[in-house]
Design a protein around this motif. Structure first.
Motif, PDB file in Angstrom:
ATOM      1  N   GLU A 412       0.828  -1.193   0.000  1.00  6.94           N
ATOM      2  CA  GLU A 412       0.000   0.000   0.000  1.00  6.94           C
ATOM      3  C   GLU A 412       0.868   1.252   0.000  1.00  6.94           C
ATOM      4  OE1 GLU A 412      -2.596  -0.232   3.329  1.00  6.94           O
ATOM      5  OE2 GLU A 412      -3.830  -1.841   2.474  1.00  6.94           O
ATOM      6  N   ALA A 413       0.282   2.354  -0.413  1.00  3.97           N
ATOM      7  CA  ALA A 413       0.998   3.619  -0.466  1.00  3.97           C
ATOM      8  C   ALA A 413       1.056   4.247   0.923  1.00  3.97           C
ATOM      9  CB  ALA A 413       0.311   4.573  -1.441  1.00  3.97           C
ATOM     10  N   ALA A 414       2.168   4.923   1.203  1.00  4.53           N
ATOM     11  CA  ALA A 414       2.345   5.631   2.467  1.00  4.53           C
ATOM     12  C   ALA A 414       2.050   7.113   2.252  1.00  4.53           C
ATOM     13  CB  ALA A 414       3.769   5.452   2.983  1.00  4.53           C
ATOM     14  N   SER A 415       1.727   7.811   3.334  1.00  5.17           N
ATOM     15  CA  SER A 415       1.538   9.250   3.234  1.00  5.17           C
ATOM     16  C   SER A 415       2.877   9.920   2.969  1.00  5.17           C
ATOM     17  CB  SER A 415       0.933   9.799   4.527  1.00  5.17           C
ATOM     18  OG  SER A 415       1.878   9.748   5.587  1.00  5.17           O
ATOM     19  N   ALA A 416       2.820  11.176   2.487  1.00  5.83           N
ATOM     20  CA  ALA A 416       4.060  11.904   2.209  1.00  5.83           C
ATOM     21  C   ALA A 416       4.898  12.061   3.467  1.00  5.83           C
ATOM     22  CB  ALA A 416       3.720  13.272   1.618  1.00  5.83           C
ATOM     23  N   GLN A 417       4.261  12.290   4.609  1.00  4.28           N
ATOM     24  CA  GLN A 417       5.015  12.466   5.852  1.00  4.28           C
ATOM     25  C   GLN A 417       5.736  11.192   6.255  1.00  4.28           C
ATOM     26  OE1 GLN A 417       2.339  14.067   8.804  1.00  4.28           O
ATOM     27  NE2 GLN A 417       2.719  16.186   8.155  1.00  4.28           N
ATOM     28  N   VAL A 418       5.067  10.044   6.114  1.00  7.32           N
ATOM     29  CA  VAL A 418       5.705   8.762   6.443  1.00  7.32           C
ATOM     30  C   VAL A 418       6.889   8.521   5.508  1.00  7.32           C
ATOM     31  CG1 VAL A 418       5.388   6.253   6.425  1.00  7.32           C
ATOM     32  CG2 VAL A 418       3.642   7.734   7.452  1.00  7.32           C
ATOM     33  N   ALA A 419       6.697   8.801   4.216  1.00  5.56           N
ATOM     34  CA  ALA A 419       7.775   8.600   3.247  1.00  5.56           C
ATOM     35  C   ALA A 419       8.953   9.528   3.532  1.00  5.56           C
ATOM     36  CB  ALA A 419       7.253   8.814   1.832  1.00  5.56           C
ATOM     37  N   CYS A 442      12.731  20.779  -0.693  1.00  6.81           N
ATOM     38  CA  CYS A 442      12.133  20.913  -2.025  1.00  6.81           C
ATOM     39  C   CYS A 442      10.704  20.380  -2.053  1.00  6.81           C
ATOM     40  CB  CYS A 442      12.993  20.160  -3.049  1.00  6.81           C
ATOM     41  SG  CYS A 442      12.286  20.074  -4.713  1.00  6.81           S
ATOM     42  N   ILE A 443      10.474  19.217  -1.489  1.00  2.00           N
ATOM     43  CA  ILE A 443       9.164  18.563  -1.552  1.00  2.00           C
ATOM     44  C   ILE A 443       8.187  19.194  -0.563  1.00  2.00           C
ATOM     45  CG2 ILE A 443       7.924  16.402  -1.176  1.00  2.00           C
ATOM     46  CD1 ILE A 443       9.492  16.539  -3.765  1.00  2.00           C
ATOM     47  N   GLY A 444       8.663  19.522   0.632  1.00  2.00           N
ATOM     48  CA  GLY A 444       7.788  20.117   1.633  1.00  2.00           C
ATOM     49  C   GLY A 444       6.994  19.070   2.390  1.00  2.00           C
ATOM     50  N   LEU A 445       6.417  19.481   3.506  1.00  2.00           N
ATOM     51  CA  LEU A 445       5.647  18.550   4.337  1.00  2.00           C
ATOM     52  C   LEU A 445       4.366  18.096   3.655  1.00  2.00           C
ATOM     53  CD1 LEU A 445       5.938  20.076   7.921  1.00  2.00           C
ATOM     54  CD2 LEU A 445       7.172  18.132   6.971  1.00  2.00           C
ATOM     55  N   TYR A 446       3.788  18.956   2.833  1.00  2.00           N
ATOM     56  CA  TYR A 446       2.528  18.631   2.164  1.00  2.00           C
ATOM     57  C   TYR A 446       2.719  18.802   0.652  1.00  2.00           C
ATOM     58  CZ  TYR A 446       1.041  19.432   6.965  1.00  2.00           C
ATOM     59  OH  TYR A 446       0.931  19.398   8.331  1.00  2.00           O
ATOM     60  N   PRO A 447       3.299  17.812  -0.009  1.00  2.00           N
ATOM     61  CA  PRO A 447       3.577  17.933  -1.447  1.00  2.00           C
ATOM     62  C   PRO A 447       2.295  18.026  -2.268  1.00  2.00           C
ATOM     63  CG  PRO A 447       4.793  16.088  -0.456  1.00  2.00           C
ATOM     64  CD  PRO A 447       3.789  16.543   0.547  1.00  2.00           C
ATOM     65  N   VAL A 448       2.428  18.586  -3.443  1.00  2.00           N
ATOM     66  CA  VAL A 448       1.312  18.649  -4.375  1.00  2.00           C
ATOM     67  C   VAL A 448       0.790  17.240  -4.635  1.00  2.00           C
ATOM     68  CG1 VAL A 448       0.653  19.169  -6.754  1.00  2.00           C
ATOM     69  CG2 VAL A 448       2.096  20.768  -5.480  1.00  2.00           C
ATOM     70  N   GLY A 449      -0.537  17.078  -4.576  1.00  4.91           N
ATOM     71  CA  GLY A 449      -1.145  15.777  -4.819  1.00  4.91           C
ATOM     72  C   GLY A 449      -1.384  14.945  -3.577  1.00  4.91           C
ATOM     73  N   SER A 450      -0.896  15.392  -2.414  1.00  2.00           N
ATOM     74  CA  SER A 450      -1.081  14.605  -1.195  1.00  2.00           C
ATOM     75  C   SER A 450      -2.412  14.944  -0.530  1.00  2.00           C
ATOM     76  CB  SER A 450       0.070  14.844  -0.211  1.00  2.00           C
ATOM     77  OG  SER A 450       0.180  16.211   0.107  1.00  2.00           O
ATOM     78  N   SER A 456     -11.238  21.448  10.252  1.00  2.00           N
ATOM     79  CA  SER A 456     -12.696  21.459  10.123  1.00  2.00           C
ATOM     80  C   SER A 456     -13.264  20.051   9.995  1.00  2.00           C
ATOM     81  CB  SER A 456     -13.087  22.266   8.881  1.00  2.00           C
ATOM     82  OG  SER A 456     -12.538  21.656   7.713  1.00  2.00           O
ATOM     83  N   GLY A 457     -12.374  19.049   9.887  1.00  2.00           N
ATOM     84  CA  GLY A 457     -12.812  17.679   9.654  1.00  2.00           C
ATOM     85  C   GLY A 457     -12.886  17.328   8.185  1.00  2.00           C
ATOM     86  N   GLU A 458     -12.757  18.325   7.304  1.00  2.00           N
ATOM     87  CA  GLU A 458     -12.806  18.085   5.865  1.00  2.00           C
ATOM     88  C   GLU A 458     -11.505  17.455   5.380  1.00  2.00           C
ATOM     89  OE1 GLU A 458     -15.410  21.758   4.161  1.00  2.00           O
ATOM     90  OE2 GLU A 458     -13.739  22.272   5.491  1.00  2.00           O
ATOM     91  N   VAL A 459     -11.591  16.746   4.259  1.00  2.00           N
ATOM     92  CA  VAL A 459     -10.420  16.118   3.629  1.00  2.00           C
ATOM     93  C   VAL A 459     -10.166  16.820   2.302  1.00  2.00           C
ATOM     94  CG1 VAL A 459      -9.497  14.001   2.617  1.00  2.00           C
ATOM     95  CG2 VAL A 459     -10.777  13.911   4.769  1.00  2.00           C
ATOM     96  N   ALA A 460      -8.913  17.158   2.051  1.00  2.00           N
ATOM     97  CA  ALA A 460      -8.565  17.920   0.857  1.00  2.00           C
ATOM     98  C   ALA A 460      -7.332  17.324   0.209  1.00  2.00           C
ATOM     99  CB  ALA A 460      -8.318  19.383   1.217  1.00  2.00           C
ATOM    100  N   VAL A 461      -7.111  17.710  -1.046  1.00  2.00           N
ATOM    101  CA  VAL A 461      -5.890  17.352  -1.760  1.00  2.00           C
ATOM    102  C   VAL A 461      -5.122  18.645  -2.010  1.00  2.00           C
ATOM    103  CG1 VAL A 461      -7.027  17.486  -4.025  1.00  2.00           C
ATOM    104  CG2 VAL A 461      -4.905  16.187  -3.779  1.00  2.00           C
ATOM    105  N   VAL A 462      -3.802  18.587  -1.815  1.00  2.00           N
ATOM    106  CA  VAL A 462      -2.967  19.764  -2.028  1.00  2.00           C
ATOM    107  C   VAL A 462      -2.846  20.026  -3.527  1.00  2.00           C
ATOM    108  CG1 VAL A 462      -0.674  20.779  -1.722  1.00  2.00           C
ATOM    109  CG2 VAL A 462      -1.693  19.395   0.107  1.00  2.00           C
ATOM    110  N   VAL A 463      -3.229  21.217  -3.945  1.00  2.00           N
ATOM    111  CA  VAL A 463      -3.215  21.609  -5.350  1.00  2.00           C
ATOM    112  C   VAL A 463      -1.916  22.305  -5.716  1.00  2.00           C
ATOM    113  CG1 VAL A 463      -4.303  23.134  -7.039  1.00  2.00           C
ATOM    114  CG2 VAL A 463      -5.723  21.756  -5.503  1.00  2.00           C
ATOM    115  N   ALA A 464      -1.451  23.199  -4.852  1.00  2.00           N
ATOM    116  CA  ALA A 464      -0.230  23.958  -5.138  1.00  2.00           C
ATOM    117  C   ALA A 464       0.390  24.410  -3.825  1.00  2.00           C
ATOM    118  CB  ALA A 464      -0.541  25.163  -6.029  1.00  2.00           C
ATOM    119  N   GLN A 465       1.705  24.576  -3.858  1.00  2.00           N
ATOM    120  CA  GLN A 465       2.424  25.050  -2.682  1.00  2.00           C
ATOM    121  C   GLN A 465       2.319  26.568  -2.586  1.00  2.00           C
ATOM    122  OE1 GLN A 465       4.044  23.296  -0.401  1.00  2.00           O
ATOM    123  NE2 GLN A 465       4.336  21.277  -1.321  1.00  2.00           N
ATOM    124  N   ASN A 466       2.311  27.067  -1.351  1.00  2.00           N
ATOM    125  CA  ASN A 466       2.572  28.477  -1.097  1.00  2.00           C
ATOM    126  C   ASN A 466       4.007  28.558  -0.606  1.00  2.00           C
ATOM    127  OD1 ASN A 466       0.230  29.979  -1.734  1.00  2.00           O
ATOM    128  ND2 ASN A 466      -0.803  29.130   0.060  1.00  2.00           N
TER     129      ASN A 466
END
Length: 527
Positions: A412-419, A442-450, A456-466
């Motif tokens: 299974e795939a791991a989260s970006a933080q685990v990787a 370079c990659i950051g804690l929350y890479p694009v696509g993660s 708020s309890g909502e789930v989102a996908v990272v679209v772009a870095q700030n």
């Protein structure tokens, strides 16, 4: 205060507005670009951040004697506009935002990001997934850019050759990846301490902003990704038929990807991470290729070096086509004999590529060494330290990270933080300390696509870095607080600090592994 570029401390590019500031003179709103010590010896998660509260200010004053402040990326009263002698800047800065702004006089009508993705996916079908007419090239024209030497680009939604009037992509005026063996800037060079800045930053590194908006570059990059998938399938077919694969067209696609990464790296990373097929090998190859090119750009390598990395990322595992499928899909541990057979894919890759015209020695060297490790534990030759080389180490590190973050036939795939934690564990072991440190930044804690979960309890996908406030990316909300899918996901820039239903500013609580809460990429992306 002294301009940092006048001190000889650290790498800076022309036009930087960095100053060395005594810790006592720091104030909220300043962007801290470098410390007077390595970042990993500090409590701060990311290299480069805005001082946003008194607690962070006190930490900095207690830890450092001085820091490097980038005025051009600071906010509020600490911000300073770019020099008037630079009127041709592609970007406008604002005192509060670090996201892309269109040049003055070229304001663009906002485009619904989710609708844009759906329109690209359904191009050629005449309607989007809601049964509505898909946005025409004319409607999407504000996000289309025809570059000066561009040619018409075929194929928007797939690998097919159907014409798509109005869409154009950048065609390089000269090949970025040559078959001749020149010495790319930065190739086969180990970054030693004398090549590093005071904060352990790679020589040549500098903050690079996108020159076009994410939406615009996705439109340009999508045909490149589709063409790459088609070419990888053709290469696999040629190898299985014992034919020499024709790599010339792939070289052209990678050259255009190098240019795409220079314009906006988030676009290619989004497409590589979220476009899934039923062929893991193709998806992984494209994923690695995107990551090595983005990492190479971050390190300041030249276009040709980045192109060689991209080609190697696409082709370094082509030799696995010669291995038994049952071995590649085995879920349990491999026996010593199976390990020996598996490692032979490097030799098979070299045999295949060495017979293909136009493959440079640099690409072959990366393919040869991308499984070598700095401590000598790698294969096939057990090389150590500088024997591995920077280019091969970049490729090996990205290969390792991408394998962990994508679902495989045997895991299974791991989260970006685990990787990233796993990559950090190899710091000074499998990979050099400097290369690992720079990859994490370079990659950051929350890479694009993660996937991420919000407060708020909502789930989102990272679209772009700030890239000014790395912990506040732009996201697309996929699931509501009750974890039910949103029928029409909207994007949210956490940099704006919009309030949640409870009045608290939106924030990321944790990173999630792919597929968390049953999120199916095929429901939201371009698969």
């Amino acid at each position: 205060m002294l301009l940092a570029e006048d001190t000889g401390l650290g790498p800076f590019r022309e036009g930087d507005l960095r100053e060395i500031v005594a810790a006592a003179d720091l104030r909220i709103g300043m962007f801290v670009a470098e410390l007077d010590r390595p970042w990993l010896e500090s409590p701060f998660l990311m290299q480069g951040f805005v001082i946003e509260d008194d607690a962070t200010l006190a930490q900095l004053r207690g830890l450092c004697r001085f820091v490097h402040v980038d005025r051009s990326r600071s906010v509020g009263d600490a911000w300073r506009a770019a020099e008037e002698s630079k009127p041709d800047s592609r970007l406008e800065r604002t005192a509060t935002l670090g996201s892309f702004q269109a040049p003055a006089g070229a304001r663009r009508r906002p485009v619904d990001f989710f609708r844009l993705l759906r329109s690209l996916r359904s191009a050629g079908k005449g309607e989007d997934s809601f049964g509505e007419a898909a946005q025409s090239p004319q409607e999407m024209a504000p996000w289309l850019h025809v570059y000066p030497d561009a040619v018409g680009q075929k194929g928007i939604a797939g690998v097919g050759e159907a014409e798509a009037p109005g869409y154009a992509a950048r065609a390089p005026s000269r090949p970025l990846i040559t078959s001749e063996e020149s010495r790319p800037r930065g190739a086969n060079v180990r970054m030693r301490p004398e090549h590093m800045g005071v904060a352990g930053t790679a020589a040549g590194f500098a903050y690079l902003e996108p020159t076009v908006a994410l939406e615009e570059e996705i439109v340009t990059a999508l045909p490149l990704v589709n063409r790459a998938h088609g070419l990888l399938a053709q290469i696999a077919l040629d190898v299985q038929r014992s034919l020499n694969p024709d790599l010339e067209r792939l070289r052209g696609v990678v050259s255009e990807m190098v240019l795409s990464v220079a314009r906006n790296p988030d676009a290619l990373l989004w497409l590589a991470r979220l476009k899934q097929t039923d062929q893991y090998s193709y998806d992984h190859s494209l994923d690695v290729s995107a990551h090595v090119m983005i990492f190479g750009r971050y390190l300041g390598l030249g276009d040709e070096s980045i192109g060689h990395l991209g080609m190697a990322g696409m082709l370094q595992d082509v030799g696995k086509l010669k291995l038994p499928p049952a071995l590649l899909q085995k879920s349990g541990p491999l026996s010593p004999r199976e390990h020996e057979i598996f490692r032979s894919h490097v030799d098979f890759s070299l045999q295949i590529l060495s017979k293909s015209p136009g493959v440079s020695l640099s690409i072959l060297e990366i393919v040869t060494k991308h499984h070598e490790r700095c401590d000598g534990s790698g294969y096939p030759r057990g090389l150590k330290g500088d024997q591995v080389g920077l280019m091969a180490e970049i490729s090996g590190l990205c290969d390792t990270y991408c394998a962990m973050t994508r679902e495989r036939p045997y895991g299974e795939a791991a989260s970006a933080q685990v990787a990233l934690d796993a990559v950090r564990a190899q710091r000074g072991v499998g990979f050099s300390e400097s290369t690992v440190d720079q990859f994490v930044q370079c990659i950051g804690l929350y890479p694009v696509g993660s996937l991420v979960e919000l407060n708020s309890g909502e789930v989102a996908v990272v679209v772009a870095q700030n890239r000014i406030r790395r912990l506040k990316p732009r996201v697309m909300i996929l699931l509501g607080p009750d974890k039910k899918p949103n029928s029409y996901p909207h994007t949210l820039d956490l940099l704006y600090e919009q309030p949640t239903a409870t009045g608290q500013p939106y924030a990321i609580v944790r990173a999630l592994p792919p597929g968390a809460y049953g999120v199916d990429a095929s429901e939201f992306y371009l698969t």
